[in-house]
Design a protein around this motif. Structure first.
Motif, mmCIF file in Angstrom:
data_model
loop_
_atom_site.group_PDB
_atom_site.id
_atom_site.type_symbol
_atom_site.label_atom_id
_atom_site.label_comp_id
_atom_site.label_asym_id
_atom_site.label_seq_id
_atom_site.Cartn_x
_atom_site.Cartn_y
_atom_site.Cartn_z
ATOM 1 N N SER A 26 0.820 -1.209 0.000
ATOM 2 C CA SER A 26 0.000 0.000 0.000
ATOM 3 C C SER A 26 0.859 1.267 0.000
ATOM 4 O O SER A 26 0.451 2.284 -0.527
ATOM 5 N N PHE A 27 2.071 1.190 0.580
ATOM 6 C CA PHE A 27 2.952 2.362 0.568
ATOM 7 C C PHE A 27 3.298 2.734 -0.866
ATOM 8 O O PHE A 27 3.319 3.896 -1.245
ATOM 9 N N ALA A 71 0.291 4.201 -2.655
ATOM 10 C CA ALA A 71 0.010 5.563 -2.213
ATOM 11 C C ALA A 71 0.964 6.536 -2.879
ATOM 12 O O ALA A 71 0.564 7.589 -3.359
ATOM 13 N N ALA A 101 0.294 6.920 -6.621
ATOM 14 C CA ALA A 101 -0.954 7.641 -6.863
ATOM 15 C C ALA A 101 -0.784 9.144 -6.656
ATOM 16 O O ALA A 101 -1.586 9.926 -7.123
ATOM 17 N N LEU A 102 0.271 9.543 -5.936
ATOM 18 C CA LEU A 102 0.515 10.973 -5.734
ATOM 19 C C LEU A 102 1.361 11.561 -6.851
ATOM 20 O O LEU A 102 1.776 12.714 -6.793
ATOM 21 N N VAL A 112 10.265 6.120 -0.260
ATOM 22 C CA VAL A 112 9.292 5.411 0.574
ATOM 23 C C VAL A 112 9.746 3.988 0.906
ATOM 24 O O VAL A 112 9.876 3.611 2.066
ATOM 25 N N LYS A 117 7.964 -1.682 13.747
ATOM 26 C CA LYS A 117 7.714 -0.434 13.045
ATOM 27 C C LYS A 117 6.717 -0.632 11.909
ATOM 28 O O LYS A 117 5.858 0.189 11.658
ATOM 29 N N ARG A 177 -9.493 2.322 -10.848
ATOM 30 C CA ARG A 177 -8.040 2.273 -10.957
ATOM 31 C C ARG A 177 -7.555 2.468 -12.401
ATOM 32 O O ARG A 177 -6.365 2.661 -12.629
ATOM 33 N N MET A 218 -3.535 3.012 -12.301
ATOM 34 C CA MET A 218 -2.912 2.172 -11.268
ATOM 35 C C MET A 218 -2.912 0.704 -11.674
ATOM 36 O O MET A 218 -2.118 -0.088 -11.180
ATOM 37 N N MET A 240 -5.937 9.723 -5.531
ATOM 38 C CA MET A 240 -6.643 8.529 -5.104
ATOM 39 C C MET A 240 -6.523 8.319 -3.600
ATOM 40 O O MET A 240 -5.466 8.538 -3.021
ATOM 41 N N PHE A 288 -7.290 5.294 -0.752
ATOM 42 C CA PHE A 288 -7.447 3.851 -0.836
ATOM 43 C C PHE A 288 -8.376 3.288 0.232
ATOM 44 O O PHE A 288 -8.744 3.971 1.197
ATOM 45 N N ASN A 310 -3.424 4.300 4.198
ATOM 46 C CA ASN A 310 -2.038 3.855 3.981
ATOM 47 C C ASN A 310 -1.036 4.999 4.113
ATOM 48 O O ASN A 310 -0.303 5.299 3.190
ATOM 49 N N PRO A 311 -0.997 5.649 5.287
ATOM 50 C CA PRO A 311 0.033 6.673 5.473
ATOM 51 C C PRO A 311 1.418 6.029 5.455
ATOM 52 O O PRO A 311 1.550 4.856 5.789
ATOM 53 N N PHE A 312 2.429 6.798 5.024
ATOM 54 C CA PHE A 312 3.804 6.298 5.063
ATOM 55 C C PHE A 312 4.292 6.297 6.510
ATOM 56 O O PHE A 312 3.812 7.078 7.329
ATOM 57 N N PRO A 313 5.256 5.449 6.816
ATOM 58 C CA PRO A 313 5.815 5.468 8.170
ATOM 59 C C PRO A 313 6.719 6.687 8.369
ATOM 60 O O PRO A 313 7.895 6.558 8.648
ATOM 61 N N LYS A 314 6.151 7.855 8.172
ATOM 62 C CA LYS A 314 6.877 9.110 8.340
ATOM 63 C C LYS A 314 6.007 9.994 9.236
ATOM 64 O O LYS A 314 4.926 9.591 9.646
ATOM 65 N N TYR A 366 4.928 15.041 1.136
ATOM 66 C CA TYR A 366 5.576 14.090 0.219
ATOM 67 C C TYR A 366 5.239 14.342 -1.253
ATOM 68 O O TYR A 366 6.107 14.430 -2.114
ATOM 69 N N GLY A 367 3.934 14.476 -1.528
ATOM 70 C CA GLY A 367 3.487 14.648 -2.906
ATOM 71 C C GLY A 367 4.093 15.881 -3.555
ATOM 72 O O GLY A 367 4.432 15.879 -4.739
ATOM 73 N N ARG A 390 -3.146 14.364 2.124
ATOM 74 C CA ARG A 390 -1.949 14.088 1.332
ATOM 75 C C ARG A 390 -2.284 14.172 -0.164
ATOM 76 O O ARG A 390 -1.509 14.676 -0.969
ATOM 77 N N CYS A 391 -3.458 13.658 -0.478
ATOM 78 C CA CYS A 391 -3.909 13.666 -1.863
ATOM 79 C C CYS A 391 -4.213 15.097 -2.318
ATOM 80 O O CYS A 391 -3.839 15.509 -3.413
#
Lengths: 294, 255, 283
Positions: A173-174, A177, A180-181, A192, A289, B52, B57, B93, B95, B99-103, B111-112, B164-165
């Motif tokens: 999913s990362f 995501a 998609a951006l 990422v 994590k 999609r 996608m 999009m 989802f 699904n956020p990034f681990p940030k 990010y975008g 984020r989108c």
């Protein structure tokens, strides 16, 4: 004997075998300490670790293993410079770019991993060393540089497969995501996926380093064998593993030399143990994590 | 008002395959500007696959094949002249699972912009604030922007994904069952948000929740086994369905 | 094309370069050993003893020795590793001891092979007084192989769906019957692959047998478990570093290295083939 008692008996039998691994590890530790003990009654630990001269057969003998540690470090650093970029790069290739050819390339990398270290050593001695000596116009081909090169190649498949595992653990999913951006695949990979797999990749690198430090036959055959602190990476060196392997045959049982070799074994063991435990620790945090549990 | 002036995305006779399996069968459908279009249907009918296609996608799936055209603002999105990255900037999009990034929260929204080459720190900061406000998350996170996004609740995470989108300034937003993994209160917030966002954006939402479609969508499309059974204004489709299949689905005879 | 895409092209090109370099090294190892080793190979080379101070003859006793050592090591590590993995996957109550066992397996896997050699020498050669022998070498190699076998078996056991076990319990199977009749058979192909890979690894190990089993030259095949033995990997090392005719010995070493390489490659190819076949069955 009733069913229940039988079950209990099986369980106990299996438990005993599982404990054997613990006993073997303990046995190794005890053996090393026991073997090294007589040396440390005569030689101060600091003098042993920091002494600049290793002359076990001179009179009086000198027991400084700093040149051997320096040899190990030089060769390891060189090998890491080769194996980390190649191993991680190959893993990223397999993860992001390879399509059908993956089914062909992965077995090849596995083959590279399966080649025995003595064969690498032989290749280094018979093919690589003469080539490097001529090509770079060196006095000797058997030196830290050649050893680093061959060790580096050896570690590539190991680092590659652990890195690939770490990458695969990053949730899909990362990636979605990020794409998609409007991020490119490369940006997604670098910004990422790799950071998310970061601690998994560092585990791979640390374990690879531990492997390289402990590798014996290759360095024994290629590193040149000079027990002096190397002046350059083209100097012959004598890493710790090859010292043990080369001198154990000559050291008289029970002599101080014999015990000193166990001392080197102990230092070597503790170094790799430290690296392995660090890797284990990081890899646990990695799973946490990413929200994975095991 | 002349509707054809107002078409944002035109789906023209689309067939879509995964390997030998056909997922979508001759779908034609128009998505109108600044409207919410819902796509409903039982699981496995191809709803997600359809949206999609709008941001390409599905290309990520190996062995997939598309026939027909998807036209965005008059141009085929699969034409070799158009860059997939530009399409995805234009068509955002959100989802099914957050699904956020681990940030950190901040880094997630920024990010975008970063990957699209924005360097101006001040602009990024403004944009992050703005997007979080639009996604109705600002008040909850304004004091903890440096915290990891993974520590937010599920509903907050989903709104973060929306922020984020939004930060990339898309014109069309695709929602792929955005509430599937959320509780009712978070669901309500997201729905209100959709309603709010349609003033500025064109929204396509996939949902298996009929009430949700009825509440928020201007148009609804009903998909069944890869075919478009019925498409029309939501009120009409829900009150006087033209097709017997649609009626059966709406009354709960299958699904 | 914008900069973003140009950077992507460059980045991907670098990754392709990495894999090409890796494959180039693999290719050159295989190429040189084959080209230079192949002329030395013959039926006589494989079946005869070394002659004329290691400058002529074959490598038969080394092949036989490696065979004995590998079989011996497997006889040690297979039952132990299998049982240990079964305990950890099927029985293990969670707790301090089990964690300690897992930790020790992970660390055992990271112990340098020459340290295993020291351990084997002081425990099996000296303490149990087996002397430098096939027995001591096999035990040392067996312990070295243990962590690998355990993790291979564990992986295979974890891959067996939990529903299989439930089905067996629901039919009144005890834990042991479930393991024996349901879990182990289902995991067997995976176990087999792991074990074959370990065999390949063990056959090529050198450092652990340096002080526990290996000898440079012997005029006979080993007679018992307590005989010392020649071994293929050690033979290559010894030919290159000992003896008095380096030039002639190198020729033989090329042949021996090629034989060892082919042996190990054959074994791992077998394992890879089995695994891919298995994957195509299970999808």
């Amino acid at each position: 004997m009733n069913l229940h008692a039988k079950e209990t008996w099986y369980r106990r039998l299996f438990a005993v075998t599982a404990f054997s691994t613990l006993i073997f590890l303990a046995g190794i530790i005890v053996t090393l300490f026991h073997g090294a003990w007589p040396l440390f009654r005569e030689v101060n630990v600091i003098d042993f670790l920091a002494g600049r001269a290793w002359y076990p057969t001179h009179t009086p003998p000198e027991w400084g293993i700093l040149p051997l540690i320096a040899g190990t470090m030089t060769v390891t650093a060189g090998a890491m410079l080769i194996s980390v970029p190649l191993g991680v790069g190959s893993a990223l290739y397999l993860y992001e770019i390879a399509g059908k050819e993956k089914h062909f390339i992965k077995p090849l990398i596995e083959i590279l991993a399966g080649i025995p270290s003595v064969v690498y050593g032989f290749f280094g001695m018979a093919v690589a060393a003469p080539f490097i000596r001529n090509f770079l116009d060196l006095p000797v081909g058997l030196c830290a540089f050649t050893a680093s090169l061959i060790l580096g190649i050896m570690a590539v498949p190991f680092i590659c497969s652990l890195t690939e595992d770490a990458l695969r653990m990053v949730p899909k999913s990362f990636r979605e995501a990020s794409l998609a951006l409007g991020a490119s695949r490369w940006q997604t990979l670098v910004k990422v996926i790799v950071p998310a797999a970061g601690s998994g990749i560092s585990t791979a690198v640390i374990l690879g380093m531990s492997r390289i430090i402990g590798e014996t036959m290759t360095v024994l055959m290629i590193s040149g064998g000079a027990a002096v602190i190397p002046k350059s990476i083209f100097s012959p060196v004598r890493p710790m593993t090859s010292t043990i392997a080369a001198e154990m045959g000559e050291a008289a049982m029970g002599s101080l030399h014999y015990h000193a070799l166990f001392g080197i074994g102990l230092v070597l063991f503790l170094m790799t143990l430290l690296l392995n435990i660090t890797a284990e620790f990081i890899s646990r945090r990695f799973r946490l994590k990413l929200g994975l549990t095991q | 008002m002349d509707k054809s002036q107002n078409i944002r995305i035109r789906v023209d006779e689309v067939n879509f395959f995964y390997g030998p399996r056909q997922i979508l069968n001759r779908i034609s459908l128009d998505i109108f500007n600044q409207c919410v279009t819902a796509i409903i249907g039982p699981s496995g009918c191809g709803k997600s696959t359809l949206i999609r296609l709008f941001n390409r996608m599905n290309e990520l799936v190996p062995h997939s094949r598309l026939e027909g055209k998807i036209i965005l603002d008059g141009e085929d999105i699969n034409s070799s002249l158009r860059n997939v990255v530009d399409i995805r900037k234009l068509v955002g999009m959100v989802f099914q699972k957050p699904n956020p990034f681990p940030k950190s929260i901040y880094e997630n929204v920024a990010y975008g912009l970063e990957v699209n080459g924005v360097k101006d720190k001040l602009f990024i900061e403004e944009k992050v604030t703005d997007s979080l406000k639009k996604a109705a998350l600002w008040d909850e996170v304004k004091d903890r922007l440096e915290e990891s996004a993974l520590r937010l609740s599920g509903g907050q995470q989903q709104r973060l994904c929306i922020a984020r989108c939004l930060a990339v300034e898309p014109e069309v937003i695709l929602f792929d069952e955005p509430c599937a993994s959320l509780d009712p209160i978070s669901t309500k917030k997201i729905e209100e948000l959709c309603w709010e966002l349609k003033k500025d954006y064109t929204i396509v939402i996939v949902t298996h929740n009929l009430q949700q479609a009825a509440r928020i969508a201007d148009y609804t499309a009903f998909l069944y086994l890869g075919e478009l059974i019925e498409f029309g204004e939501t009120d009409k489709l829900f009150t006087v369905p033209q097709n017997k299949k649609t009626e059966e689905y709406l009354t709960g005879k299958f699904g | 094309m914008n900069t973003k895409m140009i950077i992507e092209k460059i980045g991907f090109a670098l990754l392709v370069l990495c894999i090409l370099i890796t494959l180039f090294f693999l290719g050159s190892i295989l190429y040189f050993l084959s080209i230079r080793g192949f002329p030395a190979l013959s039926w006589e080379f494989l079946t005869s003893f070394p002659r004329s101070g290691m400058t002529k003859g074959g490598i038969a006793p080394a092949i036989v020795g490696t065979f004995y050592l590998t079989v011996g090591a497997m006889m040690v590590s297979l039952p132990l590793g299998l049982a240990c993995a079964v305990y950890l996957c099927e029985y293990s109550p969670k707790g301090v001891w089990v964690n300690l066992i897992r930790l020790s397996i992970n660390n055992l896997a990271g112990v340098p092979s020459v340290v295993f050699g020291l351990f084997g020498m002081s425990v099996f050669v000296k303490f149990f007084d087996f002397g430098i022998s096939i027995l001591a070498g096999s035990l040392t190699l067996g312990i070295l192989a243990l962590p690998g076998i355990i993790s291979a078996v564990q992986e295979a056991l974890i891959a067996v769906p939990y529903s299989f076990r439930e089905a067996s319990y629901a039919l009144g199977g005890t834990q042991w019957t479930t393991i024996r009749k349901v879990v182990l058979p289902a995991a067997m192909p995976g176990i087999l692959t792991g074990v074959i890979l370990s065999i390949g690894r063990i056959a090529g190990e050198t450092a652990p047998i340096l002080f526990t089993a290996a000898t440079f030259y012997s005029r006979f095949y080993p007679k018992s478990l307590f005989s010392e033995t020649m071994a293929l990997p050690y033979h290559i090392y010894a030919l290159m570093t000992e003896g008095t005719h380096p030039r002639e010995q190198t020729v033989i070493a090329y042949g021996a290295a090629l034989v060892l390489l082919l042996l190990v490659l054959f074994i791992s190819a077998l394992a890879i083939y089995l695994r891919q076949k298995q994957r195509s069955i299970h999808g």
